[in-house]
Design a protein around this motif. Structure first.
Motif, short mmCIF file in Angstrom:
data_model
loop_
_atom_site.label_atom_id
_atom_site.label_comp_id
_atom_site.label_asym_id
_atom_site.label_seq_id
_atom_site.Cartn_x
_atom_site.Cartn_y
_atom_site.Cartn_z
N LEU A 1 0.90 -1.47 0.17
CA LEU A 1 0.13 0.33 -0.07
C LEU A 1 1.23 1.36 -0.29
O LEU A 1 0.90 2.62 -0.52
CB LEU A 1 -0.78 -0.02 1.06
CG LEU A 1 -1.73 -1.04 1.33
CD1 LEU A 1 -2.80 -0.65 2.65
CD2 LEU A 1 -3.44 -1.21 -0.41
N LEU B 1 2.03 1.85 -3.51
CA LEU B 1 0.51 2.24 -4.33
C LEU B 1 0.87 3.92 -4.04
O LEU B 1 1.12 4.59 -5.19
CB LEU B 1 -0.26 1.98 -3.61
CG LEU B 1 -2.19 1.91 -4.80
CD1 LEU B 1 -1.63 2.07 -6.11
CD2 LEU B 1 -3.05 1.71 -3.79
N TYR C 1 -4.12 0.42 -12.65
CA TYR C 1 -4.80 0.28 -11.53
C TYR C 1 -4.71 -1.03 -11.40
O TYR C 1 -3.14 -2.06 -10.79
CB TYR C 1 -5.59 0.91 -11.03
CG TYR C 1 -5.33 2.62 -10.21
CD1 TYR C 1 -4.31 2.41 -9.70
CD2 TYR C 1 -6.53 3.46 -10.71
CE1 TYR C 1 -4.12 4.32 -9.03
CE2 TYR C 1 -6.13 4.51 -10.52
CZ TYR C 1 -4.63 5.30 -9.61
OH TYR C 1 -4.06 6.65 -8.80
N CYS D 1 -2.61 -3.65 -9.31
CA CYS D 1 -2.47 -4.27 -7.96
C CYS D 1 -2.91 -5.39 -8.07
O CYS D 1 -2.03 -6.53 -7.13
CB CYS D 1 -4.41 -4.08 -7.76
SG CYS D 1 -4.47 -1.89 -6.87
N VAL E 1 -2.99 -5.84 -4.38
CA VAL E 1 -3.69 -5.63 -3.94
C VAL E 1 -4.89 -5.45 -4.27
O VAL E 1 -5.43 -5.82 -5.06
CB VAL E 1 -3.01 -3.83 -3.88
CG1 VAL E 1 -4.49 -2.98 -3.38
CG2 VAL E 1 -1.94 -3.28 -3.01
N PHE F 1 -8.60 -5.09 -5.42
CA PHE F 1 -9.27 -3.72 -6.70
C PHE F 1 -10.23 -4.66 -6.99
O PHE F 1 -11.14 -5.22 -7.30
CB PHE F 1 -7.92 -3.69 -7.83
CG PHE F 1 -8.09 -2.35 -8.69
CD1 PHE F 1 -8.19 -1.39 -8.15
CD2 PHE F 1 -8.92 -2.73 -10.18
CE1 PHE F 1 -8.45 0.17 -8.95
CE2 PHE F 1 -9.46 -1.42 -10.97
CZ PHE F 1 -9.13 -0.06 -10.48
N ASN G 1 -11.80 4.37 -9.23
CA ASN G 1 -10.66 3.59 -8.50
C ASN G 1 -10.79 3.40 -7.39
O ASN G 1 -10.65 3.87 -6.60
CB ASN G 1 -9.72 3.89 -8.80
CG ASN G 1 -9.60 3.88 -10.93
OD1 ASN G 1 -10.31 2.46 -11.09
ND2 ASN G 1 -9.34 4.65 -11.48
N ILE H 1 -9.86 0.28 -3.90
CA ILE H 1 -8.75 -0.74 -3.21
C ILE H 1 -9.67 -1.55 -1.89
O ILE H 1 -10.80 -0.73 -1.47
CB ILE H 1 -7.39 -0.56 -2.75
CG1 ILE H 1 -7.94 0.71 -2.15
CG2 ILE H 1 -6.65 0.26 -4.66
CD1 ILE H 1 -6.10 0.61 -1.78
#
Length: 383
Positions: free
Chosen positions: A5, A8, A293, A297, A302, A304, A318, A320
């Motif tokens: 994260l 990110l 993205y 991810c 991650v 998504f 978007n 997460i």
């Protein structure tokens, strides 16, 4: 907090290198906005009568396939007018979802209705058909051609799902349930301009739908909304009562029922027309950002949110999925402290003081999502 994260946040800064801080969703004015505003001012028609209002309504009608589009001051007003124009009476219940922006519930209340909150599907973030079927099976009864809530005694007038963050809910299934029970379907499609289910645009599956053009939406008028419908009577009623219920006349002021002053000003519509001129670019740009993205991810484990099969979202915001509410708060603090604006999804409606006494269903999925969803920057990227 998951180390990915933090990575990110660095990736987001790479996507938006010229912005510090990186906004969640900033408006972009890269077309004829100034030209159209100047034309509007020069015309002196800056209120709710003007050529840009007419043009903007036609642009939305052409895009969505709706027979009618009626421009309003905001999406909440459009929602309120949609309910009233469709025949809702004071005290009627409207079944909606607990996981939504407050305007959904506010619009119901402003129209004189009582919201009832049910659960969503985890993959669409929108109203769950199963939750609706379960609620109706438990609480609904048909009497004298109408549907009543056996617990409250109120008439259940409509079902109002919301297409969250531009992702389409299972609207076809919801429409089928509404038809079976004889309930009106009013779509809160405020966030889903440019979202399709098959070849049909959101907001056109029921009696009426609505759109929002707030400053953070895919296109903006600064403020503004639109009621869309294929029903002639609903369109006529909504246009009339939102324009102070004034009968058309060259000079006489005669108002034949209680009305509101909720029509979109021409100056706002001028912005909307310029934004619509660039809608294809806006949507393709946002689709590309969402793809980047999604790829990132997937590689970094991650969660998504992605569209379900058969739908094409507008990729407004978007989103997460983190591990739990603790990690959500850690990431929100870290990202916002490091120049990247992020935000959690909304507090569930039934937890807000003005709606805490409303009837609710089982909200297991809604609570799970409230604890874990975070929106990340989604503006149109400017090269």
């Amino acid at each position: 907090m998951n180390p990915s994260l933090k990575e990110l946040v660095d990736f987001i800064k790479q996507l938006y290198p010229s912005e510090n801080p990186v906004p969640l969703h900033a408006p972009r004015f890269l077309g004829a906005e100034k030209q159209y505003l100047a034309e509007c001012i020069d015309s002196t028609f800056v209120s709710y009568v003007g050529a840009f209002v007419t043009k903007f309504e036609k642009q939305i009608s052409d895009l969505t396939g709706a027979k009618h589009a009626v421009a309003m001051v905001n999406g909440t007003a459009a929602l309120q007018m949609a309910l009233i124009a469709s025949g809702m009476q004071s005290g009627d219940e409207v079944i909606t979802q607990a996981l939504t922006f407050v305007a959904t519930a506010n619009g119901i209340r402003h129209a004189g209705g009582e919201p009832v909150f049910i659960d969503v599907d985890r993959d669409t973030l929108g109203m769950s058909p199963k939750a609706l079927e379960d609620f109706l099976a438990k609480f609904a009864a048909v009497r004298d051609g109408a549907v009543y809530n056996k617990l409250s005694g109120r008439r259940i007038f409509a079902v109002m799902p919301m297409h969250t963050f531009g992702f389409a809910c299972r609207i076809v299934e919801l429409a089928s349930i509404c038809k079976k029970w004889g309930l009106e379907l009013i779509e809160d499609s405020a966030e889903s301009l440019g979202t399709w289910v098959g070849e049909q645009h959101t907001g056109t599956f029921g009696k009426a739908g609505l759109l929002s053009f707030n400053g953070n939406k895919p296109i903006t008028c600064g403020g503004g909304g639109m009621l869309i419908t294929n029903d002639d009577a609903v369109a006529h009623k909504a246009r009339h009562i939102s324009t102070t219920s004034k009968r058309k006349h060259a000079w006489e002021f005669f108002h034949d029922e209680l009305g509101w002053n909720l029509r979109m000003p021409n100056v706002n519509a001028a912005l909307g027309c310029a934004q619509m001129d660039r809608l294809d670019h806006i949507l393709s740009n946002k689709k590309e950002t969402a793809a980047w993205y999604a790829s990132w991810c997937d590689k970094h484990n991650v969660g998504f949110i992605k569209p379900v099969d058969g739908t094409r979202p507008n990729h407004w915001l978007n989103t997460i999925v983190v591990a739990d509410s603790l990690e959500r708060e850690e990431f929100l603090d870290f990202s916002n402290s490091n120049g990247v604006q992020t935000r959690p999804i909304w507090v569930l409606m039934n937890k807000l003081p003005m709606y805490q006494n409303c009837l609710v269903g089982d909200l297991q999925q809604s609570q799970w999502l409230e604890d874990r969803l975070v929106n990340i920057p989604s503006s149109v990227r400017v090269q």
